[in-house]
Design an enzyme around this catalytic site. Sequence first.
Site, mmCIF file in Angstrom:
data_model
loop_
_atom_site.group_PDB
_atom_site.id
_atom_site.type_symbol
_atom_site.label_atom_id
_atom_site.label_comp_id
_atom_site.label_asym_id
_atom_site.label_seq_id
_atom_site.Cartn_x
_atom_site.Cartn_y
_atom_site.Cartn_z
ATOM 1 N N GLU A 64 1.544 10.682 -6.973
ATOM 2 C CA GLU A 64 1.191 10.229 -5.616
ATOM 3 C C GLU A 64 0.730 11.382 -4.721
ATOM 4 O O GLU A 64 -0.172 11.215 -3.915
ATOM 5 C CB GLU A 64 2.379 9.518 -4.964
ATOM 6 N N HIS A 87 13.541 11.211 -30.976
ATOM 7 C CA HIS A 87 13.479 10.123 -31.952
ATOM 8 C C HIS A 87 12.094 9.496 -32.023
ATOM 9 O O HIS A 87 11.910 8.511 -32.719
ATOM 10 C CB HIS A 87 14.533 9.060 -31.611
ATOM 11 N N LYS A 139 -2.331 -3.272 -2.938
ATOM 12 C CA LYS A 139 -1.507 -4.104 -2.052
ATOM 13 C C LYS A 139 -2.397 -5.072 -1.263
ATOM 14 O O LYS A 139 -2.050 -6.233 -1.053
ATOM 15 C CB LYS A 139 -0.679 -3.228 -1.106
HETATM 16 C C1 F6R Z 1 4.382 5.606 -0.952
HETATM 17 C C2 F6R Z 1 5.301 5.340 -2.048
HETATM 18 C C3 F6R Z 1 5.167 4.039 -2.789
HETATM 19 C C4 F6R Z 1 5.969 2.931 -2.079
HETATM 20 C C5 F6R Z 1 5.861 1.601 -2.826
HETATM 21 C C6 F6R Z 1 6.722 0.518 -2.215
HETATM 22 O O1 F6R Z 1 4.767 6.757 -0.261
HETATM 23 O O2 F6R Z 1 6.123 6.143 -2.341
HETATM 24 O O3 F6R Z 1 5.616 4.265 -4.103
HETATM 25 O O4 F6R Z 1 7.313 3.313 -1.971
HETATM 26 O O5 F6R Z 1 4.525 1.179 -2.861
HETATM 27 O O6 F6R Z 1 6.540 0.411 -0.840
HETATM 28 P P1 F6R Z 1 7.812 0.353 0.124
HETATM 29 O O7 F6R Z 1 8.584 1.610 -0.146
HETATM 30 O O8 F6R Z 1 7.274 0.282 1.496
HETATM 31 O O9 F6R Z 1 8.561 -0.874 -0.281
#
Ligand code: F6R
Length: 358
Positions: free
Chosen positions: A239, A255, A348
Amino acid sequence: MAHLLDEQGVLHTADPRGMMALTLDFPSQYERAVAIALEWRLPALPREPRLVVVSGMGGSGIGGDYLRALFEALGNLPVLVVRDYHLPHCADDHTLLFAVSYSGNTEETLACYAEARARNAMVVAISSGGELQARAQMEGIPHLQVPSGQPPRTALGYLLLPMVVLCERWHLLPNLEQARIRTLQRLVQGRDHWGISTPYEQNPAKQLASALHGKLPLLYGSGSYRAIVATRWKGQFNENAKQHAFANTFPELNHNEILGWVGAKQQAKNFAVVALRDPDESIQTRTRIEVTRQLVGDAADWHEVWAEGESLLERLLTLTYLGDFVSLYLAYLNGVDPYTIDYIDRLKAELAKLMNRE
Ligand code: F6R
């Protein structure tokens, strides 16, 4: 000449949205998170929990693994971490469910929250706001609010410590106050040792990032909680530094993955192993790592980092914190903004369109 990572103005060009500042703030965040959880009005649990489930994705889900590690070492309940839309069949009204989403809008976590409600599980929601907070408030479900306004992966303190402290307060975990205090001291030391103002020559995080630049890191945890930290390092490399990295753990990798090294001479030219280690590893684990290192031979670079501290919490979080810094320095060397997560945002948005169509 100054190393690239020591150059004046490096943050200005490489990190315009301040991921280093957020990372340097982590010890303070940790302290605030503990205070929030200690002050929170603790609801009585109506039934004795037989299972703890943490539902969360990405930066919010990894805290569940850390909680699992603490329970495995110190608690008496099984902990499952669910990174999906559905709870396991065994989750019922004797299940304590932490629904954790920093934004409060992650659909997988919201789906698990709804399922847990339907099964009459004991639910605690943790978020900085969003739909999760709105639903919990509307439905009279305990909601612990953490400060908003930063990427979830920089908010591990807010996402983990409340679960730990609440479990202590319910006596599901022993009192960890001493370990928590020592962890804070270690995090402050880590910040000063690995932060941007410590020059390359004295800064192991900068040195490791430089050594890994242009390589494919294979993060090998030496078993137990180091497997979880290896996964966190991988996520941070992905990320923040926008590059591939892979995580595996001893003894499992002996393994299967170990045989990948047979043909590795050409394939692995750019691989670099980082072994995440603990001073109390068993003789078997130490032997496995030594032999694996011999088998890897000169097919790839090999680096080792060691957890420090007396308690599990100290070791977990300091090893994690080092990885956070390494991932930022790698981002700077890769010339990418560690803040942005365009592909995650795009996914998303596409999934949200599906929801709107329904
Ligand atoms: C972004 C990050 C992502 C979010 C994930 C879930 O910084 O680390 O991995 O954590 O997309 O989103 P949230 O944490 O808002 O539920």
